[in-house]
Design an enzyme around this catalytic site. Sequence first.
Site, PDB file in Angstrom:
ATOM      1  N   ASP A  27     -91.900 -49.552  21.933  1.00  0.00           N
ATOM      2  CA  ASP A  27     -91.699 -50.298  20.500  1.00  0.00           C
ATOM      3  C   ASP A  27     -93.338 -50.358  19.935  1.00  0.00           C
ATOM      4  O   ASP A  27     -93.949 -49.113  20.013  1.00  0.00           O
ATOM      5  CB  ASP A  27     -91.526 -51.825  20.890  1.00  0.00           C
ATOM      6  CG  ASP A  27     -90.952 -52.525  19.905  1.00  0.00           C
ATOM      7  OD1 ASP A  27     -91.513 -52.778  18.769  1.00  0.00           O
ATOM      8  OD2 ASP A  27     -89.622 -52.913  20.051  1.00  0.00           O
ATOM      9  N   HIS A  41     -93.401 -56.491  15.658  1.00  0.00           N
ATOM     10  CA  HIS A  41     -91.981 -55.864  16.053  1.00  0.00           C
ATOM     11  C   HIS A  41     -92.065 -56.048  17.489  1.00  0.00           C
ATOM     12  O   HIS A  41     -91.022 -56.704  18.287  1.00  0.00           O
ATOM     13  CB  HIS A  41     -91.766 -55.048  15.670  1.00  0.00           C
ATOM     14  CG  HIS A  41     -90.187 -54.397  15.761  1.00  0.00           C
ATOM     15  ND1 HIS A  41     -89.894 -53.518  16.727  1.00  0.00           N
ATOM     16  CD2 HIS A  41     -88.979 -54.306  14.946  1.00  0.00           C
ATOM     17  CE1 HIS A  41     -88.730 -53.352  16.809  1.00  0.00           C
ATOM     18  NE2 HIS A  41     -88.215 -53.903  15.629  1.00  0.00           N
ATOM     19  N   SER A  67     -82.593 -54.913  16.143  1.00  0.00           N
ATOM     20  CA  SER A  67     -84.095 -54.739  17.092  1.00  0.00           C
ATOM     21  C   SER A  67     -83.910 -55.928  17.701  1.00  0.00           C
ATOM     22  O   SER A  67     -84.570 -56.150  18.837  1.00  0.00           O
ATOM     23  CB  SER A  67     -85.331 -54.572  16.109  1.00  0.00           C
ATOM     24  OG  SER A  67     -85.314 -53.479  15.837  1.00  0.00           O
TER      25      SER A  67
END
Length: 773
Positions: A136, A199, A528
């Site tokens: 990620d 994220h 996600s």
Amino acid sequence: MANIRMFLVLYPLLLAALVLNCRGDERKLHVVYMGDRPQGDLSLASTHHSMLRSVLESGSSAEESLVYSYDRSFNGFAAKLTKQEAASISEMEGVVSIIPNRMLKLHTTRSWDFMGFSKDKLGAGQEGDVIIGFIDTGVWPEHPSFNDTGFGPPPAKWKGQCQTKNFTCNNKLIGARYYNSDNDYDDTDIHSPRDTEGHGTHTASTAAGVELPGTSFLGLAEGVARGGVPNARIAVYKVCWDSGCGLADILKAFDDAIGDGVDVISVSLGSFWPSDYFDDPIAIGSFHAMKNGILTSNSAGNSGPEPVTVTNFAPWTMTVAASTIDRKFAANLALGNGQILTGISINSFDLNGTSYPLMWGGDAVNYTMGSSSDYTRYCEADAMNLDMLVGKIVLCEGLQDGSAILLSNGIGIIMMDPTVGIPDYAFSYPLPATLISPDDFRKVMEYIRSTKYPEATILLGETWKDAMAPTVVSFSSRGPSPVSPDILKPDIAAPGVDILAGWSPLAPPSIYYKDSRSLYFNVISGTSMACPHASATAAYVKAAHPDWSPAAIKSAIMTTAYIMDPKRHKDLEFAYGSGHINPAAALDPGLVFDASATDYINFLCKQGYNTTTLRLVTGDNSTCANTTPGRGWDLNYPSFSLYVEDGQQIMGTFTRTVTNVGAANSTYTASIDVPPLISVAIEPSTLTFSAVGETQSFTVKVTGPPISQQPITSGAITWRDGTHAVRSPLVVYNYIPGAPYTLDSEDSNSMPEKKRVLNGLYKDHRSGIVRHS
């Protein structure tokens, strides 16, 4: 004079040809994939250098060209090559595929309790031996979600490292690496595993963050935040930067994660377009993870609700769709005439009920720029007279990030999306904002036109109970698989809408990229966000059953899923797969559909891969003999998918084997729930077991009349023993309404044209890679 004219005509063409020729000689990063790692103590890096030295031109050295050697878990390398050099290497013995590097992009308090997975369902610390690897954007290591108070040292199996440049690990966050093969950094990027995007911190804390009471997004959605397995360890592999996520970096992260000893890999990113399995870095990496006993959980993509948009569809991975939870964010609009209109937004700005002048964006025309209300109605900054926005709330006929109004000292923004209406997910903005329906937009316009001094206020956001949850969100990518129609994708649905979790304080908390507010928690949506819910569930099952294979863990999660309401989903299982994830039930599924590397190899044979290619990929003596390309009905998958060519009769026979993981002495009886169009026969329809680990096989024969232009129709097969219900969906289809593409067969020398069975649902397989949020 004629010669001069001829020169003037030809010169630009000659110059263009010269430029193109030079570009053809430009070295660009390529991944050379060579399959499984050969047995023995070999120096693969030496082999890679030797291959490069044999083709490099212009005196370049192998050391200058080579970027990565993939040598811990599989075989290959990344190197800077011209087109000619890449073509030469592609012809070398042992090369499976050569792939130009491309950029992929990155595809909670309430979600775990909503699924009935409360804290008391967790094991007595047994998750502490499980390591989840996140490929990620890295994480923010000082985030309280990663506090290691009460944690002992990492498990003895851990072989990873912590790249400590501007980063510190601990006994919770046990490993961190970062990759940037192009050496392409933005001004905001930090050269370490530290997260500047938010994220990665969000996904890691969703899956395995420790318990934190009193968390919220600026007062909204307050509660106790925790990951699904708060005792699990975290290892991060930062591959995504402001410019995207490099294919070569993703493969190196898989190589390291497998070698480091993680138990589950969580990947919340994917391609814009589908690729063949061994041209796709996530499919390649997850295949070798599977061979090493590691399940990869990945996001389905955010290109829904269009069909055939699922991007991570390899059968050895768990593909996760995004669903809603029973919490909705609202920000109502109060007009000066007393009307209160419902709006959707994560609005943390409190105007204290004060009303401000209200105007339509179409009235803020910048005549100097030659604009008109046809443009300014959408609130495009370049078309507007920004001076007119000062101190006003602005009504816009389109979606905006709010920056034009914010930078013009406006007060707030009201938006309307004519194509969607009220969406089933919310965004946060850098100023007071709300999104209203087209009907309510007309009401606001009528009010503006009916009074000389219209005014309004946007109320502070609040959370509402969503009684319709769970439903698959509109943006979640849909099936079927564009490459293997006999495999139902996605596999499962999990919470992915309005999820509160950890955030990087360097990342903007709203959709405006220059929002300077600094927060440790944020609410965002995407597949996600769904993926780490499934990753945590896999880690939970792995902790309780450390000897289970990746396929067994995935089967347990799929066959125990909550049944989703088909009346709310026109695309049925192509939206939600086997159903909504049910972590507590996955611990005791009764039966599992297990599969080994050999089973997937047989599946690949039937997909058209040849023996030579598969031996390179698997590193053994695998053969493809007596197989008919095109059907994968015999892969021991926990669901059933039957694609029928247009005008042909419904007919298919599936072979499955189940392993008893419940009571030693048990008898399961099959029940069939299918629509009248389909006839299903199961042989045998009763399975009797006398030991744990015993296997029994059965066949499912599906028949029906010829069908034409038949969209998905579905049912289910369920095995029951009085305690367990082992449910597998069954879908039949031959027509995908609205499918936008057809899939051609160029670009692969390992699979015949028959590999793309599904009458073409993808023509263009360009493949940028995206974050799924």
